[in-house]
Design a protein around this motif. Structure first.
Motif, PDB file in Angstrom:
ATOM      1  N   ALA A 175      10.956  -4.385  -4.100  1.00 46.29           N
ATOM      2  CA  ALA A 175       9.624  -4.550  -3.513  1.00 46.29           C
ATOM      3  C   ALA A 175       9.576  -5.781  -2.617  1.00 46.29           C
ATOM      4  N   ASP A 176      10.215  -6.853  -3.048  1.00 42.10           N
ATOM      5  CA  ASP A 176      10.257  -8.079  -2.255  1.00 42.10           C
ATOM      6  C   ASP A 176      10.976  -7.831  -0.929  1.00 42.10           C
ATOM      7  N   VAL A 177      12.038  -7.035  -0.980  1.00 40.83           N
ATOM      8  CA  VAL A 177      12.789  -6.699   0.233  1.00 40.83           C
ATOM      9  C   VAL A 177      11.911  -5.897   1.196  1.00 40.83           C
ATOM     10  N   VAL A 178      11.166  -4.930   0.671  1.00 40.17           N
ATOM     11  CA  VAL A 178      10.278  -4.128   1.514  1.00 40.17           C
ATOM     12  C   VAL A 178       9.255  -5.026   2.211  1.00 40.17           C
ATOM     13  N   PHE A 179       8.723  -5.998   1.480  1.00 43.01           N
ATOM     14  CA  PHE A 179       7.767  -6.934   2.076  1.00 43.01           C
ATOM     15  C   PHE A 179       8.400  -7.742   3.208  1.00 43.01           C
ATOM     16  N   LYS A 180       9.552  -8.329   2.927  1.00 42.24           N
ATOM     17  CA  LYS A 180      10.143  -9.225   3.927  1.00 42.24           C
ATOM     18  C   LYS A 180      10.624  -8.478   5.163  1.00 42.24           C
ATOM     19  N   GLU A 181      10.916  -7.174   4.981  1.00 47.70           N
ATOM     20  CA  GLU A 181      11.347  -6.367   6.109  1.00 47.70           C
ATOM     21  C   GLU A 181      10.179  -5.640   6.786  1.00 47.70           C
ATOM     22  N   ARG A 182       8.957  -5.973   6.353  1.00 43.66           N
ATOM     23  CA  ARG A 182       7.739  -5.385   6.921  1.00 43.66           C
ATOM     24  C   ARG A 182       7.713  -3.861   6.775  1.00 43.66           C
ATOM     25  N   GLY A 183       8.124  -3.416   5.582  1.00 40.37           N
ATOM     26  CA  GLY A 183       8.105  -1.991   5.282  1.00 40.37           C
ATOM     27  C   GLY A 183       6.811  -1.566   4.604  1.00 40.37           C
ATOM     28  N   GLN A 184       6.849  -0.401   3.975  1.00 42.64           N
ATOM     29  CA  GLN A 184       5.660   0.173   3.332  1.00 42.64           C
ATOM     30  C   GLN A 184       5.838   0.184   1.821  1.00 42.64           C
ATOM     31  N   LEU A 185       4.942  -0.470   1.113  1.00 43.52           N
ATOM     32  CA  LEU A 185       4.971  -0.508  -0.347  1.00 43.52           C
ATOM     33  C   LEU A 185       3.684   0.077  -0.908  1.00 43.52           C
ATOM     34  N   ILE A 186       3.826   1.021  -1.828  1.00 38.92           N
ATOM     35  CA  ILE A 186       2.684   1.598  -2.540  1.00 38.92           C
ATOM     36  C   ILE A 186       2.861   1.310  -4.018  1.00 38.92           C
ATOM     37  N   VAL A 187       1.881   0.646  -4.622  1.00 40.07           N
ATOM     38  CA  VAL A 187       1.918   0.405  -6.067  1.00 40.07           C
ATOM     39  C   VAL A 187       0.808   1.220  -6.719  1.00 40.07           C
ATOM     40  N   MET A 188       1.131   1.847  -7.853  1.00 40.74           N
ATOM     41  CA  MET A 188       0.203   2.766  -8.506  1.00 40.74           C
ATOM     42  C   MET A 188      -0.032   2.318  -9.959  1.00 40.74           C
TER      43      MET A 188
END
Length: 202
Positions: A124-137
């Motif tokens: 999740a941290d990688v997705v954030f730093k790479e400006r990707g898309q994260l969905i938490v449920m």
């Protein structure tokens, strides 16, 4: 093998195993390549809620996933929480899209603070730093003020917070239809074509 999309799917020990089972099946059916990170707590909840006892060693688990979800070989790649050398742990190779379903409030808090104590949190941290898309449920009730603050933090960072709270306007008659409602919302946000559930007014 050419896939329509590649997604990281993290599964924590929160209640709601049926949601992730339905989501994973929909992703497989949509020809999505999935990196599956299943926590030890998720394995316990899976056994408790749906009475499925999955293999604990990775080689057996990966073979099991092919059969359980009718997936192509290597379409679903299971990872342990300590697979630090896996593709999802590095910005140079990680998928740009990730879903945590269900997401415990403990994992939600760790992601919000960038702790990276295990592979779900690191991915999740990688997705954030790479400006990707994260969905938490998240699947919890009621939400404490601390839970809500952590959700606000994630939202401000660009994540989509999608609580596992299905609607009823489609007049569901089974638990599976409630799962499918949420799966459809996720797949829509990921911009992946699906047949999970009908939309409003369809």
């Amino acid at each position: 093998m050419q896939y329509n999309e590649t997604v990281t799917l993290g599964v924590t020990g929160a209640s709601g195993s049926g949601y992730f089972l339905s989501l994973l099946q929909s992703m497989v059916d949509a020809n999505v390549k999935v990196y599956l990170i299943l926590s030890e707590a998720a394995q316990i909840v899976l056994k408790t809620e749906v009475n499925e006892d999955w293999p604990t060693d990775i080689e057996s688990l990966n073979q099991f996933l092919v059969e359980r979800f009718n997936a192509k070989k290597n379409q679903v790649t299971a990872l342990t929480s300590k697979d630090w050398f896996s593709p999802v742990a590095s910005g140079s190779s990680a998928p740009k899209k990730m879903v945590v379903c269900p997401c415990s409030c403990g994992t939600l808090a760790s992601i919000a603070q960038g702790l990276s104590n295990n592979l779900i949190e690191r991915a999740a941290d990688v997705v954030f730093k790479e400006r990707g898309q994260l969905i938490v449920m998240p699947r919890e009730t009621p939400f404490s003020t601390l839970h809500l603050k952590n959700m606000l933090t994630l939202s401000e960072l660009g994540a989509t917070v999608m609580p596992l709270a299905p609607g009823f306007y489609h007049q569901p008659t089974t638990i599976e239809e409630l799962h499918e409602f949420m799966v459809a919302r996720v797949m829509d946000h990921l911009q992946i074509k699906h047949q999970a559930s009908k939309r409003w007014c369809e």
